[in-house]
Design a protein around this motif. Sequence first.
Motif, PDB file in Angstrom:
ATOM      1  N   PHE A  86      12.728   7.241  -4.377  1.00 19.97           N
ATOM      2  CA  PHE A  86      11.839   8.140  -3.650  1.00 19.97           C
ATOM      3  C   PHE A  86      12.479   8.477  -2.309  1.00 19.97           C
ATOM      4  CE2 PHE A  86      10.458   3.791  -2.719  1.00 19.97           C
ATOM      5  CZ  PHE A  86      10.454   3.768  -1.331  1.00 19.97           C
ATOM      6  N   ASP A  87      11.983   9.530  -1.698  1.00 18.26           N
ATOM      7  CA  ASP A  87      12.510   9.948  -0.399  1.00 18.26           C
ATOM      8  C   ASP A  87      12.022   8.994   0.694  1.00 18.26           C
ATOM      9  OD1 ASP A  87      13.619  12.065  -1.689  1.00 18.26           O
ATOM     10  OD2 ASP A  87      12.207  13.570  -0.958  1.00 18.26           O
ATOM     11  N   VAL A  88      12.959   8.506   1.492  1.00 14.84           N
ATOM     12  CA  VAL A  88      12.627   7.673   2.639  1.00 14.84           C
ATOM     13  C   VAL A  88      12.185   8.577   3.790  1.00 14.84           C
ATOM     14  CG1 VAL A  88      13.575   6.125   4.393  1.00 14.84           C
ATOM     15  CG2 VAL A  88      14.148   5.791   1.976  1.00 14.84           C
ATOM     16  N   ILE A  89      11.039   8.253   4.392  1.00 10.63           N
ATOM     17  CA  ILE A  89      10.532   9.056   5.507  1.00 10.63           C
ATOM     18  C   ILE A  89      11.022   8.507   6.846  1.00 10.63           C
ATOM     19  CG2 ILE A  89       8.465  10.034   6.575  1.00 10.63           C
ATOM     20  CD1 ILE A  89       8.927  10.875   3.663  1.00 10.63           C
TER      21      ILE A  89
ATOM     22  N   ARG B 266       8.497   4.452   2.985  1.00 12.33           N
ATOM     23  CA  ARG B 266       7.828   5.632   2.429  1.00 12.33           C
ATOM     24  C   ARG B 266       7.022   6.339   3.511  1.00 12.33           C
ATOM     25  NH1 ARG B 266       6.480   5.882  -3.259  1.00 12.33           N
ATOM     26  NH2 ARG B 266       7.323   4.128  -4.440  1.00 12.33           N
ATOM     27  N   GLU B 267       6.596   5.568   4.525  1.00 14.78           N
ATOM     28  CA  GLU B 267       5.746   6.115   5.577  1.00 14.78           C
ATOM     29  C   GLU B 267       6.566   6.416   6.826  1.00 14.78           C
ATOM     30  OE1 GLU B 267       2.771   6.994   5.045  1.00 14.78           O
ATOM     31  OE2 GLU B 267       2.372   5.957   3.155  1.00 14.78           O
ATOM     32  N   SER B 268       6.080   7.370   7.597  1.00 19.77           N
ATOM     33  CA  SER B 268       6.762   7.783   8.820  1.00 19.77           C
ATOM     34  C   SER B 268       6.582   6.741   9.920  1.00 19.77           C
ATOM     35  CB  SER B 268       6.200   9.121   9.307  1.00 19.77           C
ATOM     36  OG  SER B 268       4.852   8.959   9.727  1.00 19.77           O
ATOM     37  N   GLN B 269       7.389   6.865  10.962  1.00 20.73           N
ATOM     38  CA  GLN B 269       7.230   5.993  12.124  1.00 20.73           C
ATOM     39  C   GLN B 269       5.812   6.102  12.680  1.00 20.73           C
ATOM     40  OE1 GLN B 269      10.099   6.600  15.271  1.00 20.73           O
ATOM     41  NE2 GLN B 269       8.721   5.795  16.847  1.00 20.73           N
TER      42      GLN B 269
ATOM     43  N   ILE C  34      10.414  14.718  -9.084  1.00 18.30           N
ATOM     44  CA  ILE C  34       8.983  14.448  -8.916  1.00 18.30           C
ATOM     45  C   ILE C  34       8.454  15.207  -7.701  1.00 18.30           C
ATOM     46  CG2 ILE C  34       7.224  12.674  -8.579  1.00 18.30           C
ATOM     47  CD1 ILE C  34       8.747  12.469 -11.258  1.00 18.30           C
ATOM     48  N   ASP C  35       7.415  16.017  -7.927  1.00 21.35           N
ATOM     49  CA  ASP C  35       6.742  16.736  -6.855  1.00 21.35           C
ATOM     50  C   ASP C  35       5.402  16.052  -6.590  1.00 21.35           C
ATOM     51  OD1 ASP C  35       5.589  18.467  -5.073  1.00 21.35           O
ATOM     52  OD2 ASP C  35       5.428  20.157  -6.461  1.00 21.35           O
TER      53      ASP C  35
ATOM     54  N   VAL D  16       0.832  -1.207   0.000  1.00 21.64           N
ATOM     55  CA  VAL D  16       0.000   0.000   0.000  1.00 21.64           C
ATOM     56  C   VAL D  16       0.869   1.261   0.000  1.00 21.64           C
ATOM     57  CG1 VAL D  16      -2.073  -1.012   1.001  1.00 21.64           C
ATOM     58  CG2 VAL D  16      -0.226  -0.293   2.515  1.00 21.64           C
ATOM     59  N   PRO D  17       1.768   1.416  -0.972  1.00 20.21           N
ATOM     60  CA  PRO D  17       2.609   2.621  -1.004  1.00 20.21           C
ATOM     61  C   PRO D  17       1.807   3.860  -1.377  1.00 20.21           C
ATOM     62  CG  PRO D  17       2.911   1.353  -3.011  1.00 20.21           C
ATOM     63  CD  PRO D  17       2.049   0.523  -2.111  1.00 20.21           C
ATOM     64  N   ARG D  18       2.234   5.005  -0.850  1.00 21.02           N
ATOM     65  CA  ARG D  18       1.684   6.289  -1.252  1.00 21.02           C
ATOM     66  C   ARG D  18       2.744   7.082  -2.015  1.00 21.02           C
ATOM     67  NH1 ARG D  18      -1.362   9.147   3.775  1.00 21.02           N
ATOM     68  NH2 ARG D  18       0.374   8.323   5.029  1.00 21.02           N
ATOM     69  N   LEU D  19       2.299   7.890  -2.952  1.00 22.02           N
ATOM     70  CA  LEU D  19       3.197   8.692  -3.772  1.00 22.02           C
ATOM     71  C   LEU D  19       4.042   9.612  -2.894  1.00 22.02           C
ATOM     72  CD1 LEU D  19       3.901   9.397  -6.739  1.00 22.02           C
ATOM     73  CD2 LEU D  19       2.153  11.189  -6.612  1.00 22.02           C
ATOM     74  N   ARG D  20       5.348   9.670  -3.175  1.00 20.62           N
ATOM     75  CA  ARG D  20       6.264  10.516  -2.423  1.00 20.62           C
ATOM     76  C   ARG D  20       7.122  11.353  -3.361  1.00 20.62           C
ATOM     77  NH1 ARG D  20       3.637  10.851   2.048  1.00 20.62           N
ATOM     78  NH2 ARG D  20       3.630   8.992   3.376  1.00 20.62           N
ATOM     79  N   ASN D  21       7.713  12.418  -2.796  1.00 19.76           N
ATOM     80  CA  ASN D  21       8.646  13.236  -3.557  1.00 19.76           C
ATOM     81  C   ASN D  21       9.880  12.426  -3.931  1.00 19.76           C
ATOM     82  OD1 ASN D  21       7.094  15.612  -3.407  1.00 19.76           O
ATOM     83  ND2 ASN D  21       7.990  16.148  -1.421  1.00 19.76           N
TER      84      ASN D  21
END
Length: 473
Positions: A361-364, A320-323, A285-286, A276-281
């Motif tokens: 993608f940027d790792v959160i 991709r998601e935060s803690q 890519i913005d 279930v990934p969400r789009l990230r910067n």
Amino acid sequence: MYDVNSKHADDFINQEEILETLAYADENKNNLALIESLIEKAKLRKGLTHREASVLLACEDADMNEKIFRLAEQIKKDFYGNRIVLFAPLYLSNYCINGCTYCPYHMKNKHIARKKLTQEEIRKEVIALQDMGHKRLALEAGEDPVRNTMEYYLDCINTIYSIKHKNGAIRRVNINIAATTVDNYRLLKEAGIGTYILFQETYHKESYLQLHPTGPKHDYNYHTEAMDRAMEGGIDDVGVGVLFGLDKFRYEFAGLLMHAEHLEAAFGVGPHTISVPRLRNADDIDADAFTNGIDDDTFAKIVACIRIAVPYTGMIISTRESQKTRERVLHLGISQISGGSRTSVGGYCEPEPEDEKSEQFDVIDNRTLDEVVRWLMEMDYLPSFCTACYREGRTGDRFMSLCKSGQIQNCCHPNALMTLEEYLMDYASPETKAIGDKLIDKEVLNVPNEKARQVVLENLRLIRENNRRDFRF
């Protein structure tokens, strides 16, 4: 016409069926009697159809939504207990000839550093991953038939499995590469891969074609039918997912479940995992330029409704998601997470220089694997590095039959304990080890079978005192 058994993408991911499903969900989103009946049906742990689950996703009643979340949490406990499987991605190459508008690997991006790991570089990366404690990898690569060949992938898999460093070993290699042929999937199966992973990105065909304007990935049907070819090639563990934020989330949710229903109908076994990934910067890519992003509350509801709809399917959430976000959805359905991840080509052995960045993608969540393991245990989760089912041949319908009956826990809980003990002995910080020792002492009492419990206790002793490794049920 909608046909769940058809091998044609336009039939099993049927636009008219999805639109009718969404209309039905809108009509019944406040039909409390129907929603209550669907919750009662879901309590049987047999799952829900895409249309039924879409009604729950659309539900606006606060009390009913609370029941949905509680049920998802209970189903997660019933099938997966408190275990969380850990893995890491390994990016092999970011050369790509596609024009995907949401991915920095797209061919027109001329300033991202392009890289492809050699076998020696792979060896160094794998040793670094083993020294972190990882046992399970997900290989990633862009689509480039000239540079990223099947022969290259097979060499990479062989290299990874061959590396034994100290007590380290990668015991399961999953692979996420572009859609390919039945013959190539057969070669991947013969090479010993675990799960073949391919995200649909979006099931909305018109949007798909716009988001993939050029390159072989532009072929929606070939991409969507990839899992059929993978299963025809003998790969019985496949992982699906969408990139939430590209199109309307309710459309994607229905399409995702329809895909799962199709695989179950056509091959007798649904997907092994759903991501279930969400789009990230990322690089050029913005993510804010895309207008279909979803907030955390909606994301949690999606996770809960997927867990209810397909109670026996693993669910994955990445860095991709935060803690904070990962913590919120763990109890709602997630069974696998990544830890200590890099989304660059390499980067585990040595950090990338600033002028050579190659991340997808940027790792959160930037915590180390040890920090993630400790965090899980502090919340009373049982981190697992288990790969036993794949290595014991419990894949595909054999895995699903055990999972649906609940019997898989008789294997999974002991295996989680023993692989965690390996991690604690070989890689954990003193603080993590102290927490882990207490957790194992408590959790071993939850092995239901007395004989199995005694075997686990003896194996734990051998791991601690005799430096023995790789026990499994």
